[in-house]
Write a protein that holds these residues in place. Structure first.
Motif, PDB file in Angstrom:
ATOM      1  N   ARG A   1      41.267  20.755   4.742  1.00  0.00           N
ATOM      2  CA  ARG A   1      42.292  20.780   5.799  1.00  0.00           C
ATOM      3  C   ARG A   1      43.673  21.034   5.219  1.00  0.00           C
ATOM      4  O   ARG A   1      44.435  21.856   5.736  1.00  0.00           O
ATOM      5  N   ILE A   2      43.996  20.304   4.136  1.00  0.00           N
ATOM      6  CA  ILE A   2      45.312  20.474   3.521  1.00  0.00           C
ATOM      7  C   ILE A   2      45.485  21.911   3.045  1.00  0.00           C
ATOM      8  O   ILE A   2      46.539  22.515   3.204  1.00  0.00           O
ATOM      9  N   LYS A   3      44.418  22.461   2.481  1.00  0.00           N
ATOM     10  CA  LYS A   3      44.495  23.820   1.968  1.00  0.00           C
ATOM     11  C   LYS A   3      44.819  24.792   3.104  1.00  0.00           C
ATOM     12  O   LYS A   3      45.659  25.666   2.964  1.00  0.00           O
ATOM     13  N   ARG A   4      44.141  24.567   4.257  1.00  0.00           N
ATOM     14  CA  ARG A   4      44.395  25.450   5.394  1.00  0.00           C
ATOM     15  C   ARG A   4      45.842  25.316   5.865  1.00  0.00           C
ATOM     16  O   ARG A   4      46.514  26.313   6.127  1.00  0.00           O
ATOM     17  N   ILE A   5      46.305  24.065   5.951  1.00  0.00           N
ATOM     18  CA  ILE A   5      47.679  23.841   6.424  1.00  0.00           C
ATOM     19  C   ILE A   5      48.690  24.479   5.475  1.00  0.00           C
ATOM     20  O   ILE A   5      49.610  25.176   5.900  1.00  0.00           O
ATOM     21  N   THR A   6      48.511  24.279   4.172  1.00  0.00           N
ATOM     22  CA  THR A   6      49.512  24.794   3.237  1.00  0.00           C
ATOM     23  C   THR A   6      49.414  26.308   3.081  1.00  0.00           C
ATOM     24  O   THR A   6      50.400  26.954   2.742  1.00  0.00           O
ATOM     25  N   ASP A   7      48.233  26.882   3.319  1.00  0.00           N
ATOM     26  CA  ASP A   7      48.142  28.335   3.275  1.00  0.00           C
ATOM     27  C   ASP A   7      48.930  28.955   4.413  1.00  0.00           C
ATOM     28  O   ASP A   7      49.612  29.967   4.244  1.00  0.00           O
ATOM     29  N   GLU A   8      48.833  28.299   5.589  1.00  0.00           N
ATOM     30  CA  GLU A   8      49.569  28.816   6.737  1.00  0.00           C
ATOM     31  C   GLU A   8      51.060  28.594   6.576  1.00  0.00           C
ATOM     32  O   GLU A   8      51.872  29.461   6.837  1.00  0.00           O
ATOM     33  N   LYS A   9      51.407  27.365   6.167  1.00  0.00           N
ATOM     34  CA  LYS A   9      52.823  27.014   6.078  1.00  0.00           C
ATOM     35  C   LYS A   9      53.123  26.410   4.710  1.00  0.00           C
ATOM     36  O   LYS A   9      52.990  25.217   4.501  1.00  0.00           O
ATOM     37  N   PRO A  10      53.544  27.258   3.762  1.00  0.00           N
ATOM     38  CA  PRO A  10      53.760  26.755   2.400  1.00  0.00           C
ATOM     39  C   PRO A  10      54.814  25.659   2.321  1.00  0.00           C
ATOM     40  O   PRO A  10      54.821  24.886   1.371  1.00  0.00           O
ATOM     41  N   GLU A  11      55.706  25.582   3.318  1.00  0.00           N
ATOM     42  CA  GLU A  11      56.764  24.569   3.220  1.00  0.00           C
ATOM     43  C   GLU A  11      56.229  23.149   3.375  1.00  0.00           C
ATOM     44  O   GLU A  11      56.940  22.190   3.112  1.00  0.00           O
ATOM     45  N   THR A  12      54.968  23.030   3.806  1.00  0.00           N
ATOM     46  CA  THR A  12      54.439  21.678   3.980  1.00  0.00           C
ATOM     47  C   THR A  12      54.054  21.029   2.642  1.00  0.00           C
ATOM     48  O   THR A  12      53.905  19.827   2.571  1.00  0.00           O
ATOM     49  N   LYS A  13      53.906  21.869   1.609  1.00  0.00           N
ATOM     50  CA  LYS A  13      53.426  21.309   0.343  1.00  0.00           C
ATOM     51  C   LYS A  13      54.372  20.263  -0.254  1.00  0.00           C
ATOM     52  O   LYS A  13      53.954  19.141  -0.524  1.00  0.00           O
ATOM     53  N   PRO A  14      55.664  20.623  -0.435  1.00  0.00           N
ATOM     54  CA  PRO A  14      56.571  19.574  -0.933  1.00  0.00           C
ATOM     55  C   PRO A  14      56.690  18.398   0.022  1.00  0.00           C
ATOM     56  O   PRO A  14      56.869  17.260  -0.431  1.00  0.00           O
ATOM     57  N   LEU A  15      56.560  18.674   1.324  1.00  0.00           N
ATOM     58  CA  LEU A  15      56.687  17.569   2.276  1.00  0.00           C
ATOM     59  C   LEU A  15      55.517  16.599   2.128  1.00  0.00           C
ATOM     60  O   LEU A  15      55.688  15.377   2.172  1.00  0.00           O
ATOM     61  N   LEU A  16      54.317  17.144   1.945  1.00  0.00           N
ATOM     62  CA  LEU A  16      53.156  16.278   1.717  1.00  0.00           C
ATOM     63  C   LEU A  16      53.351  15.476   0.445  1.00  0.00           C
ATOM     64  O   LEU A  16      53.028  14.285   0.383  1.00  0.00           O
ATOM     65  N   ALA A  17      53.895  16.130  -0.577  1.00  0.00           N
ATOM     66  CA  ALA A  17      54.078  15.445  -1.854  1.00  0.00           C
ATOM     67  C   ALA A  17      55.061  14.295  -1.728  1.00  0.00           C
ATOM     68  O   ALA A  17      54.782  13.177  -2.185  1.00  0.00           O
ATOM     69  N   VAL A  18      56.204  14.535  -1.067  1.00  0.00           N
ATOM     70  CA  VAL A  18      57.169  13.441  -0.956  1.00  0.00           C
ATOM     71  C   VAL A  18      56.618  12.329  -0.067  1.00  0.00           C
ATOM     72  O   VAL A  18      56.870  11.152  -0.316  1.00  0.00           O
ATOM     73  N   SER A  19      55.841  12.709   0.944  1.00  0.00           N
ATOM     74  CA  SER A  19      55.268  11.667   1.799  1.00  0.00           C
ATOM     75  C   SER A  19      54.275  10.824   1.023  1.00  0.00           C
ATOM     76  O   SER A  19      54.183   9.611   1.210  1.00  0.00           O
ATOM     77  N   GLY A  20      53.527  11.470   0.121  1.00  0.00           N
ATOM     78  CA  GLY A  20      52.598  10.729  -0.724  1.00  0.00           C
ATOM     79  C   GLY A  20      53.344   9.775  -1.639  1.00  0.00           C
ATOM     80  O   GLY A  20      52.950   8.613  -1.807  1.00  0.00           O
ATOM     81  N   ALA A  21      54.443  10.269  -2.213  1.00  0.00           N
ATOM     82  CA  ALA A  21      55.256   9.412  -3.074  1.00  0.00           C
ATOM     83  C   ALA A  21      55.802   8.236  -2.275  1.00  0.00           C
ATOM     84  O   ALA A  21      55.851   7.096  -2.752  1.00  0.00           O
TER      85      ALA A  21
END
Lengths: 269, 230
Positions: free
Chosen positions: B30-50
């Motif tokens: 799921r994450i792969k699909r989301i980040t492929d569509e919208k690359p800007e979500t990757k750093p957002l997921l990372a900071v949310s994880g932190a």
């Protein structure tokens, strides 16, 4: 109460992982060694081998990696007290065998099988924990990422994990600053206030983290970010394990397993 | 509650790994699909994880005198959906094992199951259920966080009594429940309250974040609209 939570970060292992005497040792070798020994400790049916592992690993951590013993002892207190508590709990409540020690209150007694089980779990926790701390204290996270890449953890997970790792420290210091600020203003003087303060801290932190995330995306995009983070890998010969070392590792694990075989039926009572 | 390294017999370690891996793998897809569509979500997921890592490192005050940390499950699941939350929880657990020596590597599967799967799924279902009844999102998030936290502990108690069914599974579970389930109730309530405060502040200060979250989380038009207006 919350103090303890934040003091815990003094114990963050990362500093030591970057500055110990074993940090330049082959990463794959360290990981293989740590994990294999951990597994041997896990499958043990007698407390002897895990105890040997715990002592051996602690020796490596203290004398080879040269982690200050004061820090290591302080760090061991939490798992040790937890494991000891479990031991006592199991000795008293988890047995149906013969009583070996009457406690005299509530008709409670230490039972034979309860004692043996408790001791085994205690030994396994200490054995496994020493392997875990060996890994955590001697190997920097950045090196561990290369091992994770080797075992084919999906790239997307690694990228998110790497970014996360970097931001954890940023947010940790922000959270500690906010916490101290709130504390000076008596934000944690009652349970009700604590909940409100902690909620404010959490939400503020979330909004800040979000802003950081957006900013970092802009930063990355202005540096030609195309969906993958390319990192520079050092061409160090750190990933090939020398045969002699590998032989030593196999010998060590085999010895432990032989030890398991001979002590397998051992129990104190 | 993290199950410590070495605490579970190896059969149970293996079993919980086998149960947890497919769920996390689904989350990764799921994450792969989301980040492929919208690359800007990757750093957002990372900071949310932190953020989840830092949040779960803070300890909650409790009336029983003991301390417990928020699991962050409720918030994570409601904001990102249970599948994504489970992947983040898995990464957070690995970091906790290697940076703080909380939990462990052999018990990772069991910990992912209780904290990364049961907690978020329960929180997510409760939140959706309460929305369906028509109560406000604040009430929803309170019960989502409360039950997400509490059921995490129930699951831990279950896992421990399955691993040590002495003299019988039934008796073991009573013992572990006494330790975990009862002492955890006030802590679960505290986490619920803290999560409501967090959610309400975010809603008040930056409703646009919640609006934007639908790019990461599952489609939740109504809730986002609602949050935006409030």
């Amino acid at each position: 109460m919350i103090d303890e939570g934040l003091n815990m970060f003094d114990n963050i292992l990362d500093t030591y992982a970057h500055s110990n005497n074993l940090k330049d040792m082959n990463t794959n070798f360290k990981v293989l060694f740590g994990i294999l020994t951990m597994l041997v400790s896990l499958i043990s049916t007698s407390p002897i081998v895990p105890f040997i592992i715990a002592i051996f690993m602690s020796g490596l951590i203290l004398f080879k990696a040269k982690i200050p013993w004061k820090f290591y002892l302080k760090f061991l207190v939490i798992p040790f007290s937890f494991a000891l508590l479990t031991f006592v709990f199991m000795a008293i409540f988890f047995g149906i065998g013969t009583h070996i020690l009457e406690l005299g209150i509530f008709n409670l007694a230490v039972t034979e099988d309860g004692f043996n089980l408790g001791l085994l779990v205690f030994a396994r926790v200490m054995g496994g924990f020493s392997c875990l701390s060996f890994l955590a204290l001697t190997t920097p996270m950045t090196e561990l990422f290369s091992v994770l890449r080797l075992i084919k953890i999906p790239k997307i997970v690694l990228e998110i994990a790497m970014l996360m790792y970097r931001y954890i420290f940023v947010f940790l210091s922000e959270a500690i600053t906010m916490y101290h600020t709130q504390e000076t203003r008596l934000g944690y003087s009652s349970v009700k206030k604590s909940i409100k303060s902690l909620g404010m801290l959490g939400s503020n932190l979330f909004i800040r983290t979000w802003m950081k995330g957006e900013q970092s995306y802009i930063t990355m995009e202005s540096r030609c970010y195309d969906g993958t983070i390319k990192t520079f890998k050092k061409q160090r010969n750190i990933n090939t394990i020398r045969n002699s070392n590998l032989a030593l590792l196999v010998l060590f694990e085999v010895m432990l397993i032989i030890g398991l075989y001979f002590t397998g039926s051992f129990s104190v009572f | 509650m993290h199950i410590m390294e070495g605490f579970l017999p190896w059969e149970w370690c293996l079993l919980w790994y086998l149960i947890s891996i497919p769920v996390v793998a689904y989350g990764v897809i799921r994450i792969k699909r989301i980040t492929d569509e919208k690359p800007e979500t990757k750093p957002l997921l990372a900071v949310s994880g932190a953020f989840m890592f830092v949040l779960s490192s803070l300890k909650l005050p409790s009336v029983t005198g003991s301390c417990s940390h928020p699991t962050g499950n409720g918030l994570g699941a409601v904001l990102f959906g249970p599948a994504v939350a489970s992947v983040m929880a898995a990464i957070v657990l690995v970091f906790q094992a290697l940076l703080l020596a909380h939990g462990g590597l052999t018990t990772l599967g069991a910990n992912i199951f209780s904290m990364g799967i049961v907690g978020p799924v329960v929180a997510w279902l409760v939140f959706k259920g309460i929305k369906k009844i028509g109560w406000g999102p604040s009430i929803g998030i309170f019960f989502a966080a409360l039950l997400g936290n509490w059921l995490t502990y129930i699951t831990t108690a279950l896992q421990l009594s399955l691993a040590f069914p002495i003299p019988t599974f039934g008796e073991a579970i009573v013992k572990f429940m006494v330790i975990f389930a009862y002492t955890q109730v006030p802590l679960a309530i505290a986490e619920g309250l803290v999560t409501v405060v967090i959610f309400d502040y975010i809603k008040k200060r930056r409703p646009d974040i919640l609006k934007k979250l639908k790019v990461i989380g599952p489609e939740e038009e109504e809730r986002i609209e609602e949050a935006g207006v409030a």
